[in-house]
Motif scaffolding. Structure first.
Motif, PDB file in Angstrom:
ATOM      1  N   ALA A  70      26.829   2.250 -78.988  1.00 23.80           N
ATOM      2  CA  ALA A  70      27.009   0.840 -79.355  1.00 23.80           C
ATOM      3  C   ALA A  70      26.665   0.622 -80.833  1.00 23.80           C
ATOM      4  O   ALA A  70      27.361  -0.114 -81.541  1.00 23.80           O
ATOM      5  N   GLU A  71      25.614   1.297 -81.288  1.00 32.04           N
ATOM      6  CA  GLU A  71      25.217   1.145 -82.693  1.00 32.04           C
ATOM      7  C   GLU A  71      26.276   1.733 -83.617  1.00 32.04           C
ATOM      8  O   GLU A  71      26.577   1.160 -84.676  1.00 32.04           O
ATOM      9  N   ALA A  72      26.867   2.845 -83.188  1.00 31.85           N
ATOM     10  CA  ALA A  72      27.924   3.459 -83.996  1.00 31.85           C
ATOM     11  C   ALA A  72      29.134   2.527 -84.110  1.00 31.85           C
ATOM     12  O   ALA A  72      29.846   2.535 -85.112  1.00 31.85           O
ATOM     13  N   GLU A  73      29.335   1.708 -83.082  1.00 28.51           N
ATOM     14  CA  GLU A  73      30.466   0.765 -83.103  1.00 28.51           C
ATOM     15  C   GLU A  73      30.099  -0.568 -83.747  1.00 28.51           C
ATOM     16  O   GLU A  73      30.936  -1.466 -83.841  1.00 28.51           O
ATOM     17  N   GLY A  74      28.824  -0.728 -84.121  1.00 28.87           N
ATOM     18  CA  GLY A  74      28.391  -1.976 -84.756  1.00 28.87           C
ATOM     19  C   GLY A  74      28.122  -3.112 -83.781  1.00 28.87           C
ATOM     20  O   GLY A  74      27.966  -4.268 -84.187  1.00 28.87           O
ATOM     21  N   LEU A  75      28.055  -2.794 -82.501  1.00 25.10           N
ATOM     22  CA  LEU A  75      27.835  -3.866 -81.520  1.00 25.10           C
ATOM     23  C   LEU A  75      26.436  -4.471 -81.653  1.00 25.10           C
ATOM     24  O   LEU A  75      26.249  -5.670 -81.436  1.00 25.10           O
ATOM     25  N   ASP A  76      25.457  -3.619 -82.016  1.00 20.77           N
ATOM     26  CA  ASP A  76      24.086  -4.124 -82.150  1.00 20.77           C
ATOM     27  C   ASP A  76      24.015  -5.253 -83.167  1.00 20.77           C
ATOM     28  O   ASP A  76      23.310  -6.245 -82.974  1.00 20.77           O
ATOM     29  N   ARG A  77      24.809  -5.123 -84.230  1.00 20.47           N
ATOM     30  CA  ARG A  77      24.819  -6.158 -85.271  1.00 20.47           C
ATOM     31  C   ARG A  77      25.421  -7.459 -84.743  1.00 20.47           C
ATOM     32  O   ARG A  77      24.957  -8.560 -85.053  1.00 20.47           O
ATOM     33  N   ILE A  78      26.462  -7.319 -83.955  1.00 16.23           N
ATOM     34  CA  ILE A  78      27.082  -8.528 -83.380  1.00 16.23           C
ATOM     35  C   ILE A  78      26.063  -9.268 -82.512  1.00 16.23           C
ATOM     36  O   ILE A  78      25.920 -10.489 -82.591  1.00 16.23           O
ATOM     37  N   PHE A  79      25.327  -8.491 -81.701  1.00 13.38           N
ATOM     38  CA  PHE A  79      24.314  -9.109 -80.828  1.00 13.38           C
ATOM     39  C   PHE A  79      23.192  -9.749 -81.645  1.00 13.38           C
ATOM     40  O   PHE A  79      22.803 -10.893 -81.389  1.00 13.38           O
ATOM     41  N   THR A  80      22.662  -9.010 -82.615  1.00 14.05           N
ATOM     42  CA  THR A  80      21.525  -9.565 -83.359  1.00 14.05           C
ATOM     43  C   THR A  80      21.972 -10.739 -84.234  1.00 14.05           C
ATOM     44  O   THR A  80      21.254 -11.728 -84.365  1.00 14.05           O
ATOM     45  N   ASP A  81      23.171 -10.650 -84.786  1.00 17.65           N
ATOM     46  CA  ASP A  81      23.683 -11.782 -85.578  1.00 17.65           C
ATOM     47  C   ASP A  81      23.840 -13.037 -84.703  1.00 17.65           C
ATOM     48  O   ASP A  81      23.696 -14.163 -85.173  1.00 17.65           O
ATOM     49  N   ALA A  82      24.135 -12.809 -83.428  1.00 15.34           N
ATOM     50  CA  ALA A  82      24.312 -13.944 -82.517  1.00 15.34           C
ATOM     51  C   ALA A  82      22.970 -14.497 -82.028  1.00 15.34           C
ATOM     52  O   ALA A  82      22.928 -15.545 -81.383  1.00 15.34           O
ATOM     53  N   GLY A  83      21.881 -13.749 -82.310  1.00 21.46           N
ATOM     54  CA  GLY A  83      20.562 -14.233 -81.915  1.00 21.46           C
ATOM     55  C   GLY A  83      19.928 -13.462 -80.764  1.00 21.46           C
ATOM     56  O   GLY A  83      18.860 -13.835 -80.272  1.00 21.46           O
ATOM     57  N   PHE A  84      20.562 -12.388 -80.342  1.00 15.26           N
ATOM     58  CA  PHE A  84      19.994 -11.547 -79.272  1.00 15.26           C
ATOM     59  C   PHE A  84      18.994 -10.553 -79.845  1.00 15.26           C
ATOM     60  O   PHE A  84      19.073 -10.178 -81.013  1.00 15.26           O
ATOM     61  N   GLU A  85      18.086 -10.099 -78.990  1.00 16.11           N
ATOM     62  CA  GLU A  85      17.254  -8.937 -79.328  1.00 16.11           C
ATOM     63  C   GLU A  85      17.936  -7.689 -78.794  1.00 16.11           C
ATOM     64  O   GLU A  85      18.465  -7.693 -77.688  1.00 16.11           O
ATOM     65  N   TRP A  86      17.875  -6.634 -79.560  1.00 14.52           N
ATOM     66  CA  TRP A  86      18.523  -5.349 -79.213  1.00 14.52           C
ATOM     67  C   TRP A  86      17.415  -4.380 -78.792  1.00 14.52           C
ATOM     68  O   TRP A  86      16.546  -4.064 -79.583  1.00 14.52           O
ATOM     69  N   ARG A  87      17.427  -3.941 -77.536  1.00 15.34           N
ATOM     70  CA  ARG A  87      16.262  -3.260 -76.967  1.00 15.34           C
ATOM     71  C   ARG A  87      16.487  -1.781 -76.650  1.00 15.34           C
ATOM     72  O   ARG A  87      17.591  -1.259 -76.760  1.00 15.34           O
ATOM     73  N   GLU A  88      15.407  -1.158 -76.185  1.00 17.45           N
ATOM     74  CA  GLU A  88      15.436   0.236 -75.731  1.00 17.45           C
ATOM     75  C   GLU A  88      15.850   0.272 -74.255  1.00 17.45           C
ATOM     76  O   GLU A  88      15.606  -0.683 -73.511  1.00 17.45           O
TER      77      GLU A  88
END
Lengths: 199, 478
Positions: B394-412
């Protein structure tokens, strides 16, 4: 522990779809022991208006009468350990979740399956005062007797019935079949070698 | 030869011995182990002086208790687990796997994750195998054509000691969904519709086989979501016949067969389908066009309705017992009888769990969230990838950024807020749009209120601050 007849008062719970989270909450799943879980038994029900477990008339009952699909949800054997710890040895219901009834049996709890139509009269008996409220569950004859003279049959898997009556040690029993298990393994490693080792 | 169902074929191939009372000893090919249901089982082996019979068929990892916050500090040191009971249970798993020689993914290894995400991802799960785990959502692995089901701790001990289980054969149920799913309708909506139709006890004593055009067209990850929730319909297991989609998914996975053995395996797996004329004990057919994006309104997964629907009215139930159960569920959920679902305000969003934490789930949620932000109503929103490998992809696809930009926390990775066993809990009376599998009373925390839905629907609810129809956020079908 072996079982033949369990008689006495019963908790008239009656609710359907009592899930394992209601039998024992997840905060109790962190234990690495099997004992002491009775303290948390049915907490989610007790906190949401169910009074039978705190009613003096039913204290110490070894029988519980419930609705359909008892023990649905999680595979947590903690639900069975909690029930054993409260002293309950028999749960009567029209149906049980497959995993719960297996867990119950491994801990010496009889899950007695009765017709849906039997629950309402059994609830009426269990809720009655004094001697009118006594149930007798006979595992040998697979009968539940009530003070009004009714004898209601219940179902249980024959192997489980035998284990409950005899108190068999299942692992010891299976280990006597070791040659057959090894033969199966030898066959699989020839025919489906990809199943014969994963890691 | 009598035509057999897929279930019967897998069952027959695993019978070690049978007794006159109808029970059989069944060989178990794969066993997943986690911290919550194994400590007492290893203790039993220790007391009996028994080894683990087949460590090479067993794979362990922590998932239920592990916090989903960072596990190592900036210097690379392990961050201690704060909750003492969880710390003890996790330490017990580590020492048990070391003592008994069981293969193990530690909480910080890149492969660690939820057992039901990791098994398929590693190719540990294979078509035609029997697979068990001390967790009811083991049914998920049926997506690959494995006969997979959850067991209790005593059975975990039995499998560790003997690599078998004694059980009676289940009945078989065929569930067909035919046609084409509508725009915005996900595999989560399909399985919720199935449970809504047959009920949470409808599958008791049965193994389900999912058949028909809608299931045939699903990816493996979509099938995993469906099979995962078979248990929520009361079924012992759920099966999909393996097909080209399955083989393409498995090829090259670390624990899947390779080379010549791969070819042999695929040839064998092609035989794993119900024969023409095989008889199911029960058959259900659902028309795909009846299925809409859905949410649960109550406290079990059959209490589900399409997003443009409403909570039931009490007078709709003639049976007094059912009416009382519905009233109790609505009361717990803080929902008025007849209330429209889109009027239900949400305070928390959880995207994760063994049902919906795979890469396709995260992509579906990210598609809704891209370029948008959570409603100010939302108090917490977390995305918990199902495994370390999902997280990195997901990080390689940049999804983590979409989530965090939207206000989500990105977890383990871990089970997280699905079951309230780790620090991720929903506070009392908090209302959560959740991609998990159970909306039971207290499941996500004492007095927490859970609405089950798909990842895209949870994302939409987060943006709106109330339950929302994802179709309003993803445009028209291409």
């Amino acid at each position: 522990m072996t079982m033949a007849v369990v008689a006495g008062r019963a908790y008239p719970l009656g609710l359907s779809n009592v899930d394992t989270d209601q039998i024992i909450g997840s905060d109790w799943l962190k234990t690495i022991s099997k004992v002491g879980l009775g303290e948390g038994a049915f907490a989610a029900l007790r906190d949401n208006g169910v009074t039978v477990f705190d009613d003096e008339r039913y204290k110490g009952s070894e029988i519980l009468v419930a609705g359909a699909n008892f023990g649905c949800g999680s595979s947590r054997e903690h639900a069975a350990w909690a029930i054993v710890d409260t002293g309950i040895r028999v749960v009567i219901a029209p149906s049980f979740s497959d995993i719960f009834s297996s867990n119950a049996f491994k801990n010496g709890i009889l899950t007695a399956v009765v017709d849906e139509a039997a629950i309402s009269p059994l609830m009426a008996v269990a809720s009655a005062d004094g001697e009118d409220g006594l149930l007798k569950v006979d595992l040998i004859d697979q009968i539940i007797e009530t003070p009004d003279g009714q004898r209601r049959p219940f179902n249980i898997d024959p192997f489980r019935r035998e284990c409950l009556i005899e108190g068999l040690d299942e692992i010891a029993l299976t280990r006597t079949e070791d040659p057959a298990i090894s033969a199966h393994e030898a066959r699989v490693s020839l025919v489906e070698p990809w199943l014969a080792g994963a890691v | 030869m009598t035509p057999r169902t897929l279930y019967e074929k897998i069952w027959d191939a695993h019978v070690v011995s049978s007794r006159d009372d109808g029970s059989s000893l069944i060989y178990i090919d794969r066993h997943l182990v986690h911290e919550v249901s194994s400590a007492q089982a290893f203790e039993g082996l220790r007391k009996a002086g028994l080894p683990v019979r087949r460590t090479d068929l067993t794979l362990a990892m922590p998932d239920h208790n592990v916090p989903t916050t960072p596990r190592v500090d900036a210097a690379g040191n392990l961050i201690p687990i704060v909750d003492p009971a969880s710390a003890i249970q996790l330490a017990a798993l580590e020492s048990n796997v070391a003592e008994f020689g069981v293969p193990f993914f530690t909480a910080t290894s890149p492969e660690q994750g939820i057992v039901h995400v990791v098994g398929p991802e590693q190719g540990f799960t294979l078509p035609g195998c029997t697979l068990v785990c001390g967790d009811s959502h083991t049914a998920a692995h049926g997506a690959l054509g494995a006969l997979a089901f959850g067991i209790g701790t005593t059975e975990v001990e039995h499998v560790l000691a003997t690599q078998t289980l004694r059980m009676a054969r289940s009945r078989s149920m065929e569930i067909r969904v035919e046609g084409k799913l509508g725009h915005g309708v996900s595999s989560k909506d399909v399985i919720l519709a199935v449970i809504g139709r047959i009920g949470v006890g409808g599958g008791i004593g049965h193994v389900i086989e999912y058949r028909g055009s809608v299931f045939d067209a699903m990816s493996i990850e979509e099938r995993l979501t469906v099979a995962n929730m078979s248990i929520e319909a009361g079924a012992r297991a759920g099966l999909f016949a393996p097909d080209e989609t399955t083989f393409a998914y498995l090829k090259g996975r670390p624990m899947a067969p390779r080379g010549e053995q791969w070819e042999h395996a695929v040839a064998r797996w092609r035989e794993l389908r119900s024969d023409e004329g095989a008889v199911f004990d029960k058959s259900i057919t659902i028309d795909a066009c009846e299925i809409a994006p859905s949410v649960t309104w109550g406290t079990n997964p059959e209490q589900v309705v399409s997003i443009d629907g409403a909570a039931p009215r009490l007078e709709d139930f003639a049976d007094e017992g059912r009416r009382a159960a519905v009233a109790r569920a609505l009361d717990y959920m803080g929902i008025a009888p007849g209330q429209a679902m889109i009027d239900v305000e949400v305070d928390h969003v959880f995207i994760g769990s063994c049902t919906n934490s795979r890469i396709e789930d995260l992509r579906a949620a990210a598609r809704v969230l891209e370029g948008r932000h959570l409603s100010p109503r939302i108090q917490s929103a977390i995305v918990v990838p199902g495994s370390g490998l999902v997280k990195r992809m997901a990080e390689a696809e940049g999804l983590d950024r979409i989530f965090t930009d939207a206000g989500f926390e990105w977890r383990e990775p871990g089970c997280s807020a699905c079951l309230g066993m780790n620090p991720d809990v929903i506070p009392p009376l908090g209302r959560c749009a959740s991609t998990s599998n159970r909306n039971f009373v207290g499941r996500q925390g004492p007095d927490a209120r859970t609405h089950l839905m798909s990842p895209a629907m949870a994302a939409a609810a987060g943006l709106a601050g109330h339950l929302a129809d994802v179709r309003a956020y993803i445009g028209e079908p291409a």
